[in-house]
Scaffold this motif. Structure first.
Motif, PDB file in Angstrom:
ATOM      1  N   PRO A   1      -4.626  -2.734  -1.196  1.00 27.55           N
ATOM      2  CA  PRO A   1      -3.284  -2.162  -1.080  1.00 27.55           C
ATOM      3  C   PRO A   1      -2.580  -1.896  -2.406  1.00 27.55           C
ATOM      4  O   PRO A   1      -1.987  -0.834  -2.585  1.00 27.55           O
ATOM      5  CB  PRO A   1      -2.529  -3.207  -0.247  1.00 27.55           C
TER       6      PRO A   1
ATOM      7  N   SER B   1      -4.151   1.193  -4.065  1.00 26.49           N
ATOM      8  CA  SER B   1      -4.517   2.229  -3.114  1.00 26.49           C
ATOM      9  C   SER B   1      -4.486   3.634  -3.720  1.00 26.49           C
ATOM     10  O   SER B   1      -5.437   4.402  -3.569  1.00 26.49           O
ATOM     11  CB  SER B   1      -3.606   2.154  -1.889  1.00 26.49           C
TER      12      SER B   1
ATOM     13  N   GLU C   1       0.830  -1.214   0.000  1.00 28.58           N
ATOM     14  CA  GLU C   1       0.000   0.000   0.000  1.00 28.58           C
ATOM     15  C   GLU C   1       0.861   1.260   0.000  1.00 28.58           C
ATOM     16  O   GLU C   1       0.618   2.197  -0.765  1.00 28.58           O
ATOM     17  CB  GLU C   1      -0.935   0.000   1.212  1.00 28.58           C
TER      18      GLU C   1
ATOM     19  N   ARG D   1      -7.307  -1.458   8.347  1.00 28.89           N
ATOM     20  CA  ARG D   1      -6.968  -0.794   7.087  1.00 28.89           C
ATOM     21  C   ARG D   1      -8.226  -0.087   6.555  1.00 28.89           C
ATOM     22  O   ARG D   1      -8.939  -0.631   5.710  1.00 28.89           O
ATOM     23  CB  ARG D   1      -6.433  -1.805   6.067  1.00 28.89           C
TER      24      ARG D   1
ATOM     25  N   SER E   1       2.419   1.812  -3.321  1.00 31.08           N
ATOM     26  CA  SER E   1       1.414   2.275  -4.286  1.00 31.08           C
ATOM     27  C   SER E   1       1.272   3.786  -4.211  1.00 31.08           C
ATOM     28  O   SER E   1       1.266   4.474  -5.232  1.00 31.08           O
ATOM     29  CB  SER E   1       0.060   1.603  -4.025  1.00 31.08           C
TER      30      SER E   1
END
Length: 176
Positions: A155, A158, A71, A135, A74
């Motif tokens: 993730p 994201s 994540e 999350r 990203s």
């Protein structure tokens, strides 16, 4: 005596569950203010952005774990998509500031990772779970109101999803 004890336990559990249910944040609520230390050494407060910028607060469970690394990368690799909007975005966890600082360096994060080691902010956002954060990503408008809560964060996508949601929520686009 045992029956009375069991009744007391059941009543206490029901009261705790109902308090938790009523404490849950929802779209339209004012976001709880926070002050947390960032991975860049600065301290950030939600109130600093009121009237100026939207805020995206992406909670993650634990630095250096697989999903959280994916994540964070990203967001780091696709930050250009997010910087098109007048929004400050953060990732936040219950990790110590030193852990998030190292994690930010390892993932080449060019945005602040916020630390809430006591879990007080995580509790206020109702994301605390066994010492970690769930999350969940909160989209907060300039007035401090929660306009979206994403509880199904992907993730690997994201950054793309954040940009899509900011556009959908009509977050102001920064002009060149």
């Amino acid at each position: 005596m045992l029956q009375r004890l069991l009744s007391t336990i059941a009543l206490t559990s029901a009261l705790l569950f109902s308090v938790t249910t009523f404490a849950s944040l929802k779209v339209g609520d004012q976001a709880p203010d926070f002050t947390m230390k960032g991975s860049d050494g600065k301290t950030y407060s939600l109130s600093d952005y009121k009237g100026k910028q939207n805020v995206v607060l992406a909670w993650f469970p634990k630095a250096f774990t697989s999903g959280c690394t994916i994540e964070c990368k990203s967001l780091a690799e696709n930050g250009h998509l997010l910087k098109e909007f007048n929004a400050q975005y953060f990732m936040a966890s219950t990790d110590d500031a030193s852990d998030n600082e190292r994690f930010a360096q390892e993932t080449k994060a060019d945005f602040p990772l916020l630390s809430d080691p006591e879990g007080e902010v995580a509790d206020a956002y109702d994301v605390s779970f066994m010492g970690y954060a769930k999350r969940h990503t909160f989209y907060i408008d300039k007035t401090g109101k929660i306009v979206m809560i994403d509880k199904n964060v992907r993730p690997a996508k994201s950054a793309e999803d954040m940009a899509k949601y900011m556009k959908m929520l009509s977050f102001e686009v920064v002009s060149d």
